[in-house]
Design an enzyme around this catalytic site. Structure first.
Site, PDB file in Angstrom:
ATOM      1  N   CYS A   1      29.711 -23.775 -30.490  1.00  0.00           N
ATOM      2  CA  CYS A   1      28.899 -23.253 -31.593  1.00  0.00           C
ATOM      3  C   CYS A   1      28.959 -21.731 -31.688  1.00  0.00           C
ATOM      4  O   CYS A   1      28.804 -21.172 -32.770  1.00  0.00           O
ATOM      5  CB  CYS A   1      27.464 -23.728 -31.447  1.00  0.00           C
ATOM      6  SG  CYS A   1      26.874 -23.444 -29.778  1.00  0.00           S
TER       7      CYS A   1
ATOM      8  N   GLU B   1      19.142 -26.693 -32.285  1.00  0.00           N
ATOM      9  CA  GLU B   1      20.270 -25.781 -32.026  1.00  0.00           C
ATOM     10  C   GLU B   1      21.390 -26.215 -32.964  1.00  0.00           C
ATOM     11  O   GLU B   1      21.977 -27.285 -32.769  1.00  0.00           O
ATOM     12  CB  GLU B   1      20.743 -25.908 -30.564  1.00  0.00           C
ATOM     13  CG  GLU B   1      19.726 -25.518 -29.519  1.00  0.00           C
ATOM     14  CD  GLU B   1      19.556 -24.014 -29.381  1.00  0.00           C
ATOM     15  OE1 GLU B   1      20.312 -23.256 -30.009  1.00  0.00           O
ATOM     16  OE2 GLU B   1      18.655 -23.603 -28.642  1.00  0.00           O
TER      17      GLU B   1
HETATM   18  P1  NAP Z   1      26.474 -33.780 -35.511  1.00  0.00           P
HETATM   19  O1  NAP Z   1      27.423 -34.549 -36.305  1.00  0.00           O
HETATM   20  O2  NAP Z   1      25.370 -33.079 -36.191  1.00  0.00           O
HETATM   21  O3  NAP Z   1      25.880 -34.798 -34.418  1.00  0.00           O
HETATM   22  C1  NAP Z   1      24.977 -34.389 -33.427  1.00  0.00           C
HETATM   23  C2  NAP Z   1      24.197 -35.592 -32.941  1.00  0.00           C
HETATM   24  O4  NAP Z   1      23.330 -36.043 -33.981  1.00  0.00           O
HETATM   25  C3  NAP Z   1      25.080 -36.785 -32.586  1.00  0.00           C
HETATM   26  O5  NAP Z   1      24.552 -37.450 -31.471  1.00  0.00           O
HETATM   27  C4  NAP Z   1      24.981 -37.615 -33.845  1.00  0.00           C
HETATM   28  O6  NAP Z   1      25.291 -38.972 -33.665  1.00  0.00           O
HETATM   29  C5  NAP Z   1      23.520 -37.427 -34.179  1.00  0.00           C
HETATM   30  N1  NAP Z   1      23.151 -37.787 -35.552  1.00  0.00           N
HETATM   31  C6  NAP Z   1      23.940 -37.860 -36.657  1.00  0.00           C
HETATM   32  N2  NAP Z   1      23.211 -38.220 -37.728  1.00  0.00           N
HETATM   33  C7  NAP Z   1      21.928 -38.384 -37.303  1.00  0.00           C
HETATM   34  C8  NAP Z   1      20.713 -38.749 -37.937  1.00  0.00           C
HETATM   35  N3  NAP Z   1      20.664 -39.033 -39.254  1.00  0.00           N
HETATM   36  N4  NAP Z   1      19.588 -38.816 -37.197  1.00  0.00           N
HETATM   37  C9  NAP Z   1      19.614 -38.524 -35.875  1.00  0.00           C
HETATM   38  N5  NAP Z   1      20.746 -38.175 -35.216  1.00  0.00           N
HETATM   39  C10 NAP Z   1      21.884 -38.100 -35.917  1.00  0.00           C
HETATM   40  O7  NAP Z   1      27.211 -32.666 -34.608  1.00  0.00           O
HETATM   41  P2  NAP Z   1      28.561 -32.812 -33.786  1.00  0.00           P
HETATM   42  O8  NAP Z   1      29.699 -32.916 -34.730  1.00  0.00           O
HETATM   43  O9  NAP Z   1      28.414 -33.840 -32.710  1.00  0.00           O
HETATM   44  O10 NAP Z   1      28.584 -31.388 -33.061  1.00  0.00           O
HETATM   45  C11 NAP Z   1      29.077 -30.246 -33.670  1.00  0.00           C
HETATM   46  C12 NAP Z   1      27.972 -29.415 -34.267  1.00  0.00           C
HETATM   47  O11 NAP Z   1      27.012 -29.092 -33.272  1.00  0.00           O
HETATM   48  C13 NAP Z   1      28.480 -28.080 -34.781  1.00  0.00           C
HETATM   49  O12 NAP Z   1      27.883 -27.802 -36.010  1.00  0.00           O
HETATM   50  C14 NAP Z   1      28.017 -27.098 -33.718  1.00  0.00           C
HETATM   51  O13 NAP Z   1      27.860 -25.775 -34.156  1.00  0.00           O
HETATM   52  C15 NAP Z   1      26.738 -27.696 -33.315  1.00  0.00           C
HETATM   53  N6  NAP Z   1      26.356 -27.195 -32.001  1.00  0.00           N
HETATM   54  C16 NAP Z   1      25.389 -26.233 -31.927  1.00  0.00           C
HETATM   55  C17 NAP Z   1      25.047 -25.689 -30.697  1.00  0.00           C
HETATM   56  C18 NAP Z   1      24.005 -24.632 -30.577  1.00  0.00           C
HETATM   57  O14 NAP Z   1      23.618 -24.324 -29.457  1.00  0.00           O
HETATM   58  N7  NAP Z   1      23.503 -24.044 -31.647  1.00  0.00           N
HETATM   59  C19 NAP Z   1      25.690 -26.141 -29.544  1.00  0.00           C
HETATM   60  C20 NAP Z   1      26.667 -27.131 -29.656  1.00  0.00           C
HETATM   61  C21 NAP Z   1      26.994 -27.649 -30.903  1.00  0.00           C
HETATM   62  P3  NAP Z   1      26.811 -39.500 -33.705  1.00  0.00           P
HETATM   63  O15 NAP Z   1      26.983 -40.077 -32.360  1.00  0.00           O
HETATM   64  O16 NAP Z   1      26.860 -40.521 -34.790  1.00  0.00           O
HETATM   65  O17 NAP Z   1      27.713 -38.354 -33.970  1.00  0.00           O
END
Ligand code: NAP
Length: 476
Positions: A280, A246
């Site tokens: 999102c 997602e």
């Molecule tokens: P993010 O930076 O992509 O982080 C998401 C998760 O992934 C966090 O737990 C992060 O850890 C982890 N992560 C980072 N790098 C990784 C890697 N190399 N391998 C495995 N895991 C890794 O996203 P965010 O800033 O927390 O959230 C915002 C984003 O989420 C936006 O783009 C939003 O649109 C999207 N989102 C989408 C939906 C949907 O339903 N489509 C819903 C909610 C949010 P850390 O703890 O280090 O950050």
């Protein structure tokens, strides 16, 4: 209760070699210091999960999920306070998400009770007129759940609860910015009687803890919500594990010429700004039919100007800080870039620390970053369109495809919109941000793959096992 480490491996809250301070997103005070696992502890969590898959009968799965919902409800005051502190969202946002979480747990409990395979009409094949064939739904195995900062309860529930309902064991890596709500959810599950080994909690950075988790060959299914960039990275390193992604979006909504503005405008003033726009499906691009553009923009500007912002705990606040000052600076830069390309800033946009005043822009010129990127900030850019073709062309001109909304009385236009867009969902007479939890929800293109929603996620987190019985006597 745990000893405050936040790190749960094989049923025990343990210390780890690293530390993760969690800050109040408005005051900046450190409110918790969690333990970050070392590589051996990540391996141990996955090994423990692998040993625990399939332990719980279906009825027990449902009982545990229902009891956990009750416990979370009983703990609501503490859960809400902690949520507000770690996210910077308002208490009203916290209550909405907590109530959604209770529903998700209940819906997953129901799915656990009805999970079943199907009969297969093998008699169509030569020589199988007296064979019997059916499928079983068996747990897929170890599920890795990696979650973002912006929905630390409901998104975590949308991953853990279906995984458990399907009989799997989970290893959860919550966002390092908002892990406390996930810990509260895990406590509720354990106190509800979830056997140890079925859920593991690994706080810590994505680049280390998350990366090790999603690369691990014993992880069979990865359920991820977060940015498109990280989703891509996970796909690249996750081998043969199934992935459900997602991802990001810059969601659009269309006000057609017959839109009911009394209905639409208050919904837009919420859907573009709640949780400081860090949703999102948050409305980022608003397309308005040219015949109503002046009226809609004037009225929406007035509504946005009434949105109280700042301290999330202050009475009446609707928009708190962004997750950190870096995110707020980026949002400010996006607004400046849009203005540089010819947009008019109608209201808001000023930054103080991590707080951005709710912003509304008129015009979304090609080339402006806001036309293509995800802002994840409290802002909407309004563009006037003269036809459905033009709206569809502009909406389609991004790599994202999560959800779109249209306010419209004309069924042909509404259904034309729904058929022509490449998005995971189209919402008629509500915004792109409308998301009742039972519905199938997910993106296409750069917004992801697979759908969430208990009725869809639970079967998806199983393997189908085919059983064929050769029978010596005609069956009927
Ligand atoms: P993010 O930076 O992509 O982080 C998401 C998760 O992934 C966090 O737990 C992060 O850890 C982890 N992560 C980072 N790098 C990784 C890697 N190399 N391998 C495995 N895991 C890794 O996203 P965010 O800033 O927390 O959230 C915002 C984003 O989420 C936006 O783009 C939003 O649109 C999207 N989102 C989408 C939906 C949907 O339903 N489509 C819903 C909610 C949010 P850390 O703890 O280090 O950050």
């Amino acid at each position: 209760m745990d000893d405050g480490t936040g790190l749960l491996v094989a049923g025990t809250w343990v210390n780890g070699p690293g530390r993760l301070p969690v800050a109040d997103k408005y005051t900046g005070d450190v409110i918790a210091e969690l333990h970050v696992p070392g590589p051996g502890q990540v391996d141990a969590a996955i090994a423990s999960a692998a040993r625990s898959v399939g332990q719980l009968p279906h009825q027990e799965r449902a009982l545990v999920l229902r009891r956990a919902a009750r416990l979370l409800d009983e703990r609501r005051d503490t859960v809400v306070d902690q949520y507000v502190a770690e996210t910077g969202f308002t208490p009203a946002d916290a209550v909405t998400e907590l109530d959604r979480t209770l529903l998700i747990l209940e819906l997953c409990a129901q799915e656990a009770l009805r999970l079943t395979g199907e009969m297969v009409p093998v008699q169509a094949a030569a020589g199988h007129h007296d064979s019997l064939c059916f499928t079983l739904r068996v747990p897929v195995g170890v599920v890795a759940a990696v979650t973002p900062f912006n929905a630390p309860l409901s998104t975590v529930a949308h991953k853990i609860a279906p995984a458990l309902a399907a009989g799997n064991a989970v290893v959860l890596k919550p966002s390092e910015q908002t892990p406390l709500s996930a810990i509260a959810l895990v406590h509720a599950l354990l106190d509800a009687g979830l056997p140890e080994g079925l859920v593991h909690l690994l706080p810590g950075p994505g680049e280390t803890v998350g990366d090790q988790l999603v690369r691990h060959p014993d992880v069979r299914y990865i359920t991820f919500t977060g940015s498109t960039a990280v989703g891509r990275r996970i796909r690249a390193v996750s081998g043969l594990a199934r992935t459900h992604l997602e991802l990001g979006s810059n969601s659009p909504t269309l006000l057609w010429r017959d839109a009911d503005l009394d209905l639409a405008l208050p919904l837009l003033a919420r859907a573009g700004y709640r949780k400081a726009g860090q949703v999102c499906t948050s409305v980022q691009r608003l397309f308005v039919h040219e015949t109503i553009a002046d009226e809609a923009t004037t009225r929406l500007t007035a509504l946005v100007q009434t949105i109280a912002y700042g301290d999330p705990r202050a009475a009446g606040t609707q928009v708190g800080p962004l997750i950190d000052t870096g995110a707020a600076r980026r949002a400010q830069a996006l607004v400046e870039d849009a203005v540089g390309h010819g947009s008019r800033l109608l209201t808001g946009g000023a930054r103080e620390g991590a707080v951005i005043a709710p912003a509304l822009l008129a015009g979304l010129p090609d080339g402006a970053r806001l036309a293509a990127e995800e802002a994840f900030a409290p802002l909407i850019a309004v563009a006037s369109v003269g036809s459905l073709d033009e709206a569809v062309r502009q909406i389609e001109a991004t790599r994202y495809g999560l959800q779109a909304g249209v306010f419209c009385q004309d069924l042909d236009v509404a259904l034309g919109f729904a058929r022509r867009l490449h998005t995971g969902g189209v919402i008629i007479n509500d915004t792109s941000s409308c998301h009742p939890d039972p519905m199938p929800y997910g993106g296409v293109k750069d917004s992801g793959q697979g759908v969430e929603g208990p009725g869809y996620a639970v079967p998806d987190m199983t393997d189908s096992r085919t059983v064929l019985i050769r029978h010596r006597h005609p069956l009927d």
